[in-house]
Design an enzyme around this catalytic site. Structure first.
Site, PDB file in Angstrom:
ATOM      1  N   GLY A  47       0.869  -1.171   0.000  1.00 12.85           N
ATOM      2  CA  GLY A  47       0.000   0.000   0.000  1.00 12.85           C
ATOM      3  C   GLY A  47       0.902   1.215   0.000  1.00 12.85           C
ATOM      4  N   GLU A  48       0.653   2.102   0.923  1.00  8.82           N
ATOM      5  CA  GLU A  48       1.486   3.306   1.034  1.00  8.82           C
ATOM      6  C   GLU A  48       2.011   3.361   2.468  1.00  8.82           C
ATOM      7  OE1 GLU A  48       2.506   5.264  -1.453  1.00  8.82           O
ATOM      8  OE2 GLU A  48       3.703   6.221   0.110  1.00  8.82           O
ATOM      9  N   SER A  49       3.320   3.211   2.616  1.00  8.40           N
ATOM     10  CA  SER A  49       3.879   3.047   3.964  1.00  8.40           C
ATOM     11  C   SER A  49       3.660   4.261   4.856  1.00  8.40           C
ATOM     12  CB  SER A  49       5.368   2.708   3.880  1.00  8.40           C
ATOM     13  OG  SER A  49       6.056   3.712   3.176  1.00  8.40           O
ATOM     14  N   CYS A  79       6.221  -5.253   0.599  1.00 11.25           N
ATOM     15  CA  CYS A  79       6.366  -3.944  -0.036  1.00 11.25           C
ATOM     16  C   CYS A  79       6.227  -2.813   1.001  1.00 11.25           C
ATOM     17  CB  CYS A  79       5.389  -3.818  -1.196  1.00 11.25           C
ATOM     18  SG  CYS A  79       5.910  -2.587  -2.384  1.00 11.25           S
ATOM     19  N   ARG A 106      13.085   3.160  -0.089  1.00  6.90           N
ATOM     20  CA  ARG A 106      11.770   3.150  -0.758  1.00  6.90           C
ATOM     21  C   ARG A 106      11.913   3.460  -2.242  1.00  6.90           C
ATOM     22  NH1 ARG A 106       8.103   7.376   2.091  1.00  6.90           N
ATOM     23  NH2 ARG A 106       6.540   6.401   0.759  1.00  6.90           N
ATOM     24  N   ILE A 135       5.944  -3.327  -7.447  1.00  6.97           N
ATOM     25  CA  ILE A 135       5.193  -2.094  -7.726  1.00  6.97           C
ATOM     26  C   ILE A 135       5.773  -0.970  -6.860  1.00  6.97           C
ATOM     27  CG2 ILE A 135       2.908  -0.997  -7.743  1.00  6.97           C
ATOM     28  CD1 ILE A 135       1.725  -3.916  -7.727  1.00  6.97           C
ATOM     29  N   ARG A 136       6.479  -0.070  -7.491  1.00 11.34           N
ATOM     30  CA  ARG A 136       7.171   1.008  -6.746  1.00 11.34           C
ATOM     31  C   ARG A 136       7.815   0.412  -5.489  1.00 11.34           C
ATOM     32  NH1 ARG A 136       3.902   4.986  -4.766  1.00 11.34           N
ATOM     33  NH2 ARG A 136       5.714   6.349  -4.713  1.00 11.34           N
ATOM     34  N   HIS A 172       4.998  -8.739  -4.336  1.00 10.99           N
ATOM     35  CA  HIS A 172       3.614  -8.999  -3.914  1.00 10.99           C
ATOM     36  C   HIS A 172       3.141 -10.414  -4.267  1.00 10.99           C
ATOM     37  CE1 HIS A 172       2.451  -4.784  -2.991  1.00 10.99           C
ATOM     38  NE2 HIS A 172       3.327  -4.471  -3.924  1.00 10.99           N
ATOM     39  N   GLU A 174       0.812 -11.939  -3.003  1.00 14.51           N
ATOM     40  CA  GLU A 174      -0.657 -11.979  -2.878  1.00 14.51           C
ATOM     41  C   GLU A 174      -1.355 -11.568  -4.173  1.00 14.51           C
ATOM     42  OE1 GLU A 174       1.331  -9.719  -1.761  1.00 14.51           O
ATOM     43  OE2 GLU A 174       0.437  -7.722  -1.899  1.00 14.51           O
TER      44      GLU A 174
END
Ligand code: GLN
Length: 192
Positions: A47-49, A79, A106, A135-136, A172, A174
Site C-alpha cells: 500500500g502506502e507506507s 512492499c 523506498r 510495484i514502486r 507482492h 498476494e
C-alpha cells in the site's frame, strides 16, 4: 492451524486474506490493538507506507505490535509492509516500527522501471521460480547479523529476507495465484 491476522487499515489486505484462506489458515482482519492478542502471525500488506504508519499510530497499534513480535508472534511485511517493519530507512519518512534488522530504501528501482515482473529463485521455496510482482518497490540496502537473504535480484539487491519469525518481501505474492510463500508464512507462524 495458526490464526493469522492481516492489518486491514490500508492497502491490499483482502488479497492476502484470500491467499491465507487458500492455504487453510484461519484469518482475522486487524484494525485495533486488542485484536492482536490471539493471533500467531501478522501480515502488513502493500500500500502506502506513510499512510500505514500514520494509521498504526492513530490507532495506537505501534507498541502492541512491537510487544507481540518481541514475544514471538510472526510478522510478514510485503512492499509497504517491508518498509513499515524495517529498523531503518534511507528515507526521511515514515518512522518505521524498527523491528527487523534491515535498512530499506523506498521506491528503489527508479522511475523508469518503477513497476516490473521477474521470476525469482527463493531459498526454502521448492519448485519452479516464483513470479515476483514489483510495484514502486523497496529494496534492502543493508542487513544485520541475524538476517538471512532468501532471494535477491541483480545480485546484491535483496528482495526477500528472514530474521527469526520476521519475513519481508519487496514484491507482492498476494497478487499471484502461487500460494507457496503464504504456506511458508503459515509454517513460520506455527513454529514455536
Ligand atoms: N512505494 C510505496 C511506499 O513507499 C510502496 C508500494 C507498494 O506497497 N506497492 O510505501
Amino acid at each position: 492451524m495458526p490464526k493469522i491476522g492481516v492489518l486491514a487499515i490500508q492497502g491490499d489486505y483482502q488479497e492476502h486474506k484470500n491467499m491465507l484462506e487458500g492455504v487453510g489458515a484461519v484469518t482475522k482482519e486487524i484494525r485495533l490493538p486488542n485484536e492482536l492478542e490471539d493471533i500467531d502471525g501478522l501480515i502488513i500488506p502493500g500500500g502506502e507506507s506513510t499512510t500505514i504508519i500514520q494509521l498504526i499510530d492513530i490507532y495506537e497499534m505501534r507498541n502492541p505490535i512491537i510487544e507481540r513480535v518481541t514475544s514471538g508472534m510472526a510478522i510478514w511485511g510485503t512492499c509497504a509492509g517491508m518498509i513499515s517493519i524495517a529498523k531503518t530507512l534511507k528515507d526521511k519518512r515514515p518512522d518505521p516500527l524498527h523491528l527487523m534488522d534491515i535498512e530499506v530504501s523506498r521506491n528503489a528501482f527508479g522511475r523508469q522501471i518503477d513497476s516490473f515482473e521477474t521470476y525469482l529463485d527463493i531459498k526454502n521455496i521448492e519448485g519452479p521460480p516464483v513470479r515476483g510482482i514489483f510495484i514502486r518497490a523497496p529494496v534492502v540496502t543493508n542487513i544485520g547479523k541475524g538476517v538471512e537473504i532468501l532471494s535477491e535480484i541483480e545480485s546484491g539487491k535483496p528482495v526477500m529476507v528472514l530474521q527469526d519469525k520476521m519475513l519481508a518481501t519487496s514484491f507482492h505474492p498476494e497478487l499471484t495465484d502461487d500460494t507457496r510463500i503464504h504456506e511458508f508464512f503459515k509454517n513460520l507462524s506455527s513454529a514455536k
